[in-house]
Design a protein around this motif. Structure first.
Motif, mmCIF file in Angstrom:
data_model
loop_
_atom_site.group_PDB
_atom_site.id
_atom_site.type_symbol
_atom_site.label_atom_id
_atom_site.label_comp_id
_atom_site.label_asym_id
_atom_site.label_seq_id
_atom_site.Cartn_x
_atom_site.Cartn_y
_atom_site.Cartn_z
ATOM 1 N N ASN A 208 1.277 3.478 -2.867
ATOM 2 C CA ASN A 208 -0.038 4.060 -3.130
ATOM 3 C C ASN A 208 -0.540 3.789 -4.538
ATOM 4 O O ASN A 208 -1.686 3.390 -4.732
ATOM 5 C CB ASN A 208 -0.013 5.570 -2.876
ATOM 6 N N GLN A 209 0.301 4.032 -5.540
ATOM 7 C CA GLN A 209 -0.152 3.842 -6.923
ATOM 8 C C GLN A 209 -0.271 2.352 -7.227
ATOM 9 O O GLN A 209 0.706 1.605 -7.177
ATOM 10 C CB GLN A 209 0.802 4.504 -7.909
ATOM 11 N N VAL A 210 -1.487 1.915 -7.548
ATOM 12 C CA VAL A 210 -1.779 0.504 -7.769
ATOM 13 C C VAL A 210 -1.349 0.094 -9.175
ATOM 14 O O VAL A 210 -1.600 0.818 -10.142
ATOM 15 C CB VAL A 210 -3.290 0.237 -7.569
ATOM 16 N N VAL A 219 1.986 -12.066 -12.860
ATOM 17 C CA VAL A 219 2.645 -11.774 -11.592
ATOM 18 C C VAL A 219 2.270 -12.813 -10.540
ATOM 19 O O VAL A 219 1.107 -13.193 -10.408
ATOM 20 C CB VAL A 219 2.261 -10.351 -11.104
ATOM 21 N N ASP A 220 3.269 -13.248 -9.765
ATOM 22 C CA ASP A 220 3.031 -14.217 -8.690
ATOM 23 C C ASP A 220 2.434 -13.564 -7.454
ATOM 24 O O ASP A 220 1.480 -14.084 -6.864
ATOM 25 C CB ASP A 220 4.347 -14.905 -8.301
ATOM 26 N N TYR A 221 3.015 -12.424 -7.042
ATOM 27 C CA TYR A 221 2.544 -11.744 -5.834
ATOM 28 C C TYR A 221 2.544 -10.238 -6.045
ATOM 29 O O TYR A 221 3.467 -9.678 -6.656
ATOM 30 C CB TYR A 221 3.444 -12.058 -4.632
ATOM 31 N N PHE A 222 1.502 -9.590 -5.505
ATOM 32 C CA PHE A 222 1.462 -8.134 -5.413
ATOM 33 C C PHE A 222 1.659 -7.776 -3.942
ATOM 34 O O PHE A 222 0.813 -8.074 -3.092
ATOM 35 C CB PHE A 222 0.129 -7.592 -5.926
ATOM 36 N N VAL A 223 2.807 -7.181 -3.642
ATOM 37 C CA VAL A 223 3.202 -6.897 -2.259
ATOM 38 C C VAL A 223 2.912 -5.428 -1.970
ATOM 39 O O VAL A 223 3.536 -4.541 -2.549
ATOM 40 C CB VAL A 223 4.696 -7.199 -2.050
ATOM 41 N N ARG A 224 1.948 -5.197 -1.085
ATOM 42 C CA ARG A 224 1.604 -3.812 -0.777
ATOM 43 C C ARG A 224 2.314 -3.344 0.483
ATOM 44 O O ARG A 224 2.334 -4.034 1.506
ATOM 45 C CB ARG A 224 0.099 -3.635 -0.606
ATOM 46 N N GLN A 236 -8.056 -4.283 5.147
ATOM 47 C CA GLN A 236 -9.118 -4.652 4.214
ATOM 48 C C GLN A 236 -9.285 -3.584 3.137
ATOM 49 O O GLN A 236 -9.441 -3.889 1.961
ATOM 50 C CB GLN A 236 -10.437 -4.837 4.965
ATOM 51 N N SER A 237 -9.211 -2.315 3.541
ATOM 52 C CA SER A 237 -9.340 -1.237 2.555
ATOM 53 C C SER A 237 -8.153 -1.218 1.600
ATOM 54 O O SER A 237 -8.304 -0.875 0.421
ATOM 55 C CB SER A 237 -9.471 0.111 3.269
ATOM 56 N N LYS A 238 -6.963 -1.592 2.100
ATOM 57 C CA LYS A 238 -5.784 -1.651 1.229
ATOM 58 C C LYS A 238 -5.956 -2.721 0.155
ATOM 59 O O LYS A 238 -5.486 -2.558 -0.984
ATOM 60 C CB LYS A 238 -4.532 -1.963 2.056
ATOM 61 N N TYR A 239 -6.601 -3.821 0.526
ATOM 62 C CA TYR A 239 -6.830 -4.881 -0.460
ATOM 63 C C TYR A 239 -8.035 -4.588 -1.351
ATOM 64 O O TYR A 239 -8.012 -4.896 -2.549
ATOM 65 C CB TYR A 239 -7.026 -6.229 0.221
ATOM 66 N N ASP A 240 -9.073 -3.986 -0.805
ATOM 67 C CA ASP A 240 -10.292 -3.746 -1.585
ATOM 68 C C ASP A 240 -10.020 -2.936 -2.847
ATOM 69 O O ASP A 240 -10.724 -3.088 -3.851
ATOM 70 C CB ASP A 240 -11.339 -3.033 -0.722
ATOM 71 N N GLY A 241 -8.990 -2.082 -2.805
ATOM 72 C CA GLY A 241 -8.671 -1.257 -3.967
ATOM 73 C C GLY A 241 -8.251 -2.042 -5.188
ATOM 74 O O GLY A 241 -8.248 -1.507 -6.305
ATOM 75 N N LEU A 242 -7.892 -3.316 -5.015
ATOM 76 C CA LEU A 242 -7.510 -4.142 -6.157
ATOM 77 C C LEU A 242 -8.196 -5.504 -6.137
ATOM 78 O O LEU A 242 -7.851 -6.389 -6.927
ATOM 79 C CB LEU A 242 -5.988 -4.307 -6.236
ATOM 80 N N SER A 243 -9.190 -5.662 -5.268
ATOM 81 C CA SER A 243 -9.823 -6.971 -5.104
ATOM 82 C C SER A 243 -10.633 -7.416 -6.304
ATOM 83 O O SER A 243 -10.920 -8.604 -6.459
ATOM 84 C CB SER A 243 -10.725 -6.963 -3.859
ATOM 85 N N ASN A 244 -11.005 -6.481 -7.177
ATOM 86 C CA ASN A 244 -11.800 -6.866 -8.352
ATOM 87 C C ASN A 244 -10.966 -7.517 -9.441
ATOM 88 O O ASN A 244 -11.513 -8.037 -10.411
ATOM 89 C CB ASN A 244 -12.548 -5.656 -8.921
ATOM 90 N N TRP A 245 -9.641 -7.512 -9.265
ATOM 91 C CA TRP A 245 -8.797 -8.188 -10.264
ATOM 92 C C TRP A 245 -7.643 -9.001 -9.653
ATOM 93 O O TRP A 245 -7.106 -9.889 -10.291
ATOM 94 C CB TRP A 245 -8.213 -7.187 -11.271
ATOM 95 N N CYS A 246 -7.281 -8.714 -8.427
ATOM 96 C CA CYS A 246 -6.173 -9.439 -7.784
ATOM 97 C C CYS A 246 -6.725 -10.489 -6.832
ATOM 98 O O CYS A 246 -7.384 -10.145 -5.837
ATOM 99 C CB CYS A 246 -5.279 -8.468 -7.012
#
Length: 346
Positions: A208-210, A219-224, A236-246
């Motif tokens: 949960n904590q991004v 970092v090579d990969y961010f594994v959620r 999509q919502s899981k990715y949108d929380g960090l899409s502005n930088w990841c």
């Protein structure tokens, strides 16, 4: 043709032949593993070096190295699995290393040999995983402590010549979070990750904590841990929380496969309402994650936690949920997911 089918037919034929003979002699049936050419393995290694969405998984079954089950051996893993994160001790062939070693090593000579076989021959990368918290360690909660803790992990990886480090970022109130975690990542980034020039991986996984956006360049990969995600909309919502930088190519979606080894996750619905895979079988979340991409572009990959449990799945022959096929496939979700994510010829 699936090798399990071949084995079943061979056993049936031998049983029939013996039953038809008037003899008390029982034949010894020895099943040999498939033999692959060097060209096959070379192509496999080249594939893993190519630009593609990966298959990633946390694996702990190798500690049962005396087990006859291929599901508890590195050599039984799907050939096209890209990255294995060691969810237990680091296998070692040095009897002086014990489970309580400060370097997280354990004397597992068979696992050690098999782990390095899949690395060398199949091109599979193996990384050390650790829950990233400074509490209850010997390291002080200072900048010096951050550097000392980071260097300890560097030594663990380099001492065992692994392919990198996977940090489980679930601080749950731990001091090593936010800006302090960014400092930590910057130290590690000198040795692992895209800024290091070493070719060794730096991975951050989280629930949960991004992680802080400032960690992205290192970092090579961010594994959620997208556990129990039942739709493309949820992913999509899981990715949108960090899409502005990841970048989407660094985002890897994973399921808790230990919970769902029978079916391969929870029932999954794609953005267009589709609920079946390419073979007409009901779609569950592991394969759903493999098929899914965020609207921003191709994702980094898919995978699962405790995926060794699925070695014994009965899918895709589970008629009770609507499966269409007749032969079970070990690691069904991973194997089919890899095909769905990276179709041959594309």
């Amino acid at each position: 043709m699936n090798k399990n089918y071949i084995y079943i037919m061979l056993i049936w034929f031998l049983a029939f032949a013996v039953g038809a003979c008037d003899t008390d002699i029982e034949p010894e049936i020895i099943q040999k593993e498939n033999a692959y050419s060097e060209e096959y393995f070379q192509n496999l290694r080249e594939y893993k070096k190519s630009d593609h969405a990966i298959c990633f998984g946390w694996y702990a079954g190798y500690t049962s190295e005396a087990s006859p089950s291929a599901g508890l051996h590195f050599t039984g893993l799907p050939d096209s699995l890209d990255i294995v994160s060691l969810w237990s001790s680091i296998p070692s062939n040095n009897p002086a290393y014990v489970e309580t070693s400060q370097y997280n090593e354990r004397y597992l000579p068979t696992a050690y040999e098999e782990m390095n076989y899949i690395r060398k021959v199949k091109g599979t990368r193996v990384v050390m995983c650790t829950i990233c918290r400074i509490a209850n360690t010997e390291f002080p909660k200072t900048d010096a402590g951050i550097e000392a803790y980071a260097m300890h992990l560097v030594r663990c990886v380099l001492r065992n010549d692994l392919d990198g480090l996977d940090l489980d970022y679930e601080p749950e109130g731990d001091w090593l979070q936010n800006a302090n975690f960014t400092k930590f990542i910057k130290v590690l980034g000198n040795y692992f990750g895209p800024q290091s020039g070493t070719g060794k991986l730096l991975i951050v996984d989280f629930y949960n904590q991004v992680p802080p956006a400032e960690t992205e360049p290192y970092v090579d990969y961010f594994v959620r841990q997208c556990y129990t995600s039942s739709s493309a909309q949820t992913l999509q919502s899981k990715y949108d929380g960090l899409s502005n930088w990841c970048p989407p190519g660094k985002f890897v979606a994973t399921e808790q496969m230990g919970w769902y080894w029978e079916n391969g996750g929870v029932k999954f619905t794609e953005a267009d309402g589709n609920t079946v895979d390419s073979w007409g079988n009901p779609l569950y979340s592991v394969i759903g994650m493999a098929r899914w991409n965020p609207i921003q572009g191709r994702k980094g990959g898919f995978g699962g936690y405790y995926f060794e449990y699925e070695y014994n799945t009965t899918r895709p022959t589970n008629q009770s949920i609507g499966d269409k096929e007749k032969v079970a496939i070990p690691y069904y979700s991973l194997r089919r997911g890899i095909q769905e994510q990276n179709p041959a010829g594309k």
